[in-house]
Enzyme design. Structure first.
Site, PDB file in Angstrom:
ATOM      1  N   HIS A  26      90.043  25.243 -71.934  1.00 28.27           N
ATOM      2  CA  HIS A  26      89.945  24.431 -73.146  1.00 28.27           C
ATOM      3  C   HIS A  26      89.557  23.026 -72.719  1.00 28.27           C
ATOM      4  O   HIS A  26      90.190  22.453 -71.837  1.00 28.27           O
ATOM      5  CB  HIS A  26      91.285  24.405 -73.888  1.00 28.27           C
ATOM      6  N   HIS A  71      87.298  19.053 -73.809  1.00 25.55           N
ATOM      7  CA  HIS A  71      86.766  18.129 -74.810  1.00 25.55           C
ATOM      8  C   HIS A  71      85.587  17.373 -74.184  1.00 25.55           C
ATOM      9  O   HIS A  71      85.490  16.152 -74.301  1.00 25.55           O
ATOM     10  CB  HIS A  71      87.829  17.131 -75.258  1.00 25.55           C
ATOM     11  N   GLU A 123      99.226  22.941 -76.210  1.00 22.90           N
ATOM     12  CA  GLU A 123      98.132  23.832 -76.614  1.00 22.90           C
ATOM     13  C   GLU A 123      98.041  25.114 -75.781  1.00 22.90           C
ATOM     14  O   GLU A 123      96.979  25.747 -75.749  1.00 22.90           O
ATOM     15  CB  GLU A 123      96.804  23.077 -76.579  1.00 22.90           C
ATOM     16  N   HIS A 179      87.438  18.474 -82.589  1.00 18.30           N
ATOM     17  CA  HIS A 179      88.431  18.524 -81.522  1.00 18.30           C
ATOM     18  C   HIS A 179      87.834  18.827 -80.144  1.00 18.30           C
ATOM     19  O   HIS A 179      87.921  18.005 -79.244  1.00 18.30           O
ATOM     20  CB  HIS A 179      89.510  19.552 -81.913  1.00 18.30           C
TER      21      HIS A 179
END
Ligand code: MN
Length: 236
Positions: free
Chosen positions: A96, A98, A77, A166
């Site tokens: 990034h 989660h 990613e 996501h």
């Protein structure tokens, strides 16, 4: 390598540890920094859990996500970073993640908006990007520069965005600022979830977000948080 660059890359390693220690990043997720001397490249670890990243794991990429330097397997990613750096010249660092409390908003699409003062640093409302819109059924990861650009377009000029089903992205003008934004985004999502469970949340007004964001997005608040978090990073 200049002393300033050494210090920047040390801070990138520290931010990996801090975001893992603070529970924003777990096994997955990553943080990068744009190169201050050549803004056409950025620094990001090889594919490793953030809590384990060291200086020797750092790699260099161009703004299409192509490897320029470093060994090891790059993150699939990395294109999240290349896409954002391509479209946002103001952005110097990208996270990034989660984070658990943020995910219900990425799943439902319910607006993620500030409900306490520090939540303001994530902006008036996090953008929402759905890979279905441009790419149909995928494995849900951002695995091409085109996907990264699509995500960056949906982010617009804001500091945070959600990736449907996501995770999330945060962008900032420094490693320290984006680390602060990521932690505050998670804390705000946690507070909003708890508030939704017992009643109707009282969101900050647009004016409050603007003023609180300006006050908390740099200077002493960010320095104070970074000093504390960094003090807890074990020395190698
Ligand atoms: Mn991801």
């Amino acid at each position: 390598m200049t002393e300033a660059m050494e210090s920047l890359l040390d801070d990138l390693v520290a931010a990996n540890y801090i975001l893992a220690h603070e529970g924003v990043l777990d096994v997955f997720g990553h943080i990068s920094v744009r190169d201050p001397i050549n803004p056409q490249k950025f620094h990001l670890s090889c594919s490793r859990s953030p809590g384990l990243v060291t200086r020797s794991d750092l790699m260099e990429f161009d703004l299409a996500g192509t490897v320029l330097a470093g060994d090891g397997h790059p993150y699939l990613e990395r294109f999240i970073h290349s896409g954002i750096y391509s479209l946002r010249p103001d952005v110097q660092s990208v996270v990034h993640h989660h984070a658990g409390p943020v995910l219900p908003f990425a799943v439902t699409g319910k607006p993620l908006r500030p409900v306490f003062h520090l939540g303001s640093v994530a902006g008036l409302q996090s953008s929402l990007w759905d890979s279905q819109d441009d790419f149909g059924d995928t494995a849900m990861l951002i695995t091409s520069h085109e996907m990264g650009l699509s995500l960056a377009r949906s982010l617009g000029q804001g500091p945070t965005g959600l990736l449907k089903r996501h995770g999330a992205i945060c962008v900032g003008t420094s490693i320290q600022q984006v680390t602060f934004i990521a932690v505050c985004m998670r804390d705000n999502a946690d507070l909003l979830l708890k508030s939704l469970a017992i009643g109707e949340p009282d969101y900050l007004t647009e004016g409050e977000v603007e003023k609180a964001q300006k006050l908390h997005s740099g200077g002493r608040p960010v320095e104070r948080a970074w000093e504390f978090w960094k003090s807890r990073v074990p020395s190698e």
